[in-house]
Design an enzyme around this catalytic site. Structure first.
Site, PDB file in Angstrom:
ATOM      1  N   GLY A  22       0.812  -1.329   0.008  1.00 41.14           N
ATOM      2  CA  GLY A  22       0.081   0.072  -0.010  1.00 41.14           C
ATOM      3  C   GLY A  22       0.849   1.334  -0.118  1.00 41.14           C
TER       4      GLY A  22
ATOM      5  N   ASN B 113       1.257   3.051  -2.748  1.00 44.05           N
ATOM      6  CA  ASN B 113       0.439   4.021  -3.526  1.00 44.05           C
ATOM      7  C   ASN B 113      -0.617   4.560  -2.483  1.00 44.05           C
ATOM      8  OD1 ASN B 113       1.277   4.433  -6.483  1.00 44.05           O
ATOM      9  ND2 ASN B 113       1.756   2.067  -5.924  1.00 44.05           N
TER      10      ASN B 113
ATOM     11  N   ARG C 130     -15.668 -18.284  -7.605  1.00 43.44           N
ATOM     12  CA  ARG C 130     -15.276 -16.692  -8.139  1.00 43.44           C
ATOM     13  C   ARG C 130     -16.458 -16.046  -8.361  1.00 43.44           C
ATOM     14  NH1 ARG C 130     -10.169 -15.289  -7.143  1.00 43.44           N
ATOM     15  NH2 ARG C 130      -9.974 -13.413  -8.328  1.00 43.44           N
TER      16      ARG C 130
ATOM     17  N   ASN D  84      -6.410   2.822 -12.655  1.00 43.24           N
ATOM     18  CA  ASN D  84      -5.503   1.733 -12.129  1.00 43.24           C
ATOM     19  C   ASN D  84      -4.083   2.243 -12.452  1.00 43.24           C
ATOM     20  OD1 ASN D  84      -4.186  -1.023 -11.433  1.00 43.24           O
ATOM     21  ND2 ASN D  84      -3.839  -1.334 -13.701  1.00 43.24           N
TER      22      ASN D  84
ATOM     23  N   HIS E 194      -0.356   1.186 -13.169  1.00 46.59           N
ATOM     24  CA  HIS E 194       0.495   0.251 -13.464  1.00 46.59           C
ATOM     25  C   HIS E 194       2.041   0.455 -13.735  1.00 46.59           C
ATOM     26  CE1 HIS E 194       1.059  -3.787 -15.945  1.00 46.59           C
ATOM     27  NE2 HIS E 194       2.233  -3.253 -16.316  1.00 46.59           N
TER      28      HIS E 194
ATOM     29  N   ASP F 190     -11.031  -0.835 -18.200  1.00 49.14           N
ATOM     30  CA  ASP F 190     -12.033  -1.678 -19.120  1.00 49.14           C
ATOM     31  C   ASP F 190     -12.227  -2.840 -18.987  1.00 49.14           C
ATOM     32  OD1 ASP F 190     -10.061  -2.568 -20.533  1.00 49.14           O
ATOM     33  OD2 ASP F 190     -10.445  -1.239 -22.219  1.00 49.14           O
ATOM     34  N   GLU F 191     -12.894  -3.854 -19.645  1.00 43.39           N
ATOM     35  CA  GLU F 191     -12.983  -5.180 -19.799  1.00 43.39           C
ATOM     36  C   GLU F 191     -11.487  -6.006 -19.738  1.00 43.39           C
ATOM     37  OE1 GLU F 191     -14.571  -3.505 -21.468  1.00 43.39           O
ATOM     38  OE2 GLU F 191     -16.777  -3.631 -21.483  1.00 43.39           O
ATOM     39  N   GLY F 192     -10.709  -5.280 -20.513  1.00 42.18           N
ATOM     40  CA  GLY F 192      -9.396  -6.198 -20.573  1.00 42.18           C
ATOM     41  C   GLY F 192      -8.562  -5.839 -19.660  1.00 42.18           C
TER      42      GLY F 192
ATOM     43  N   ASP G 152      -4.984  -3.966 -18.538  1.00 41.99           N
ATOM     44  CA  ASP G 152      -4.256  -3.165 -18.813  1.00 41.99           C
ATOM     45  C   ASP G 152      -4.509  -2.484 -20.098  1.00 41.99           C
ATOM     46  OD1 ASP G 152      -3.017  -3.681 -16.215  1.00 41.99           O
ATOM     47  OD2 ASP G 152      -1.493  -4.834 -17.323  1.00 41.99           O
TER      48      ASP G 152
END
Ligand code: GAR
Length: 195
Positions: free
Chosen positions: A12, A14, A66, A108, A110, A147-149, A151
């Site tokens: 943590g 960040n 899941r 996010n 990265h 989004d759905e992907g 990165d």
């Protein structure tokens, strides 16, 4: 005030940068309404508690499968009523249902210059190991919408960081955090809170 929820899996640092930026006024018009982790032992949860922020664990270990875990995660997020969800080292793939419920409201960080060293398997130290193996001279960090992907969402900010002779993955990780991540993520939150 933008209601910000932060999702974390590990140490943590960040998250700490965000907490500090809210305190010192680098981020304005935003409040941290909760920190959610998939990992009960994440030090990030301690950082949240020490700063008077609600700390919540939703671990896949506590759910049958899941799908049930994903629903529980979304329920916890919804309870916080966030305007923005920040993935600050959250190493669980965000369920599609959540991406759709919070379209353009999840960001996010990265630790590379996307599209380099990103996607499945590229997280944490592995990213820096791959960068050193390839021999790149410049790496960095990226803040992007989720989004759905993996990165693949729209890029918000990027910052380049030099790779130096003799770097180990740990040394490079630290430099990328100090020079890029801990600045970019608060800057992105502040930009969104004030637009
Ligand atoms: C950070 O370097 C972050 O960019 C990375 O995990 C680390 C978490 O550190 N995230 C990813 O690799 C996501 N694909 P922290 O818990 O000290 O903030």
């Amino acid at each position: 005030m933008l209601r910000v929820a932060v999702m974390v899996s590990g140490g943590g640092t960040n998250l700490q940068a965000i907490i500090d930026a809210v305190k010192d006024g680098t981020i304005t018009n935003a409040e941290l309404v909760g920190v959610i982790s998939n990992n009960a032992d994440a030090y990030a949860l301690t950082r949240a508690r020490e700063n008077g922020i609600e700390a919540i664990c939703v671990s896949p270990k506590d759910y049958e499968n899941r799908e049930i875990f994903n629903d529980a995660l979304l329920d916890k997020v919804n309870e916080l009523k966030p305007d923005l969800i920040v993935l600050a080292g959250f190493l669980v793939k965000i369920p599609e249902k959540m991406v759709h419920a919070y379209s353009h409201r999840i960001i996010n960080i990265h630790p590379s210059l996307i599209p380099s060293f990103c996607g499945v398997g590229f997280y944490g130290l592995h990213v820096h190991e791959a960068a050193l193996k390839k021999g790149v001279k410049v790496t960095g960090a990226t803040v992007h919408y989720v989004d759905e992907g993996m990165d693949t969402g729209e890029i918000i900010y990027q910052k380049a960081v030099e790779v130096l002779d003799g770097d180990t993955p740990e040394v490079l990780q630290r430099r990328v955090m100090e020079q890029a991540e801990w600045k970019l993520l608060p800057a992105a939150i502040n930009m969104i809170a004030n637009k």
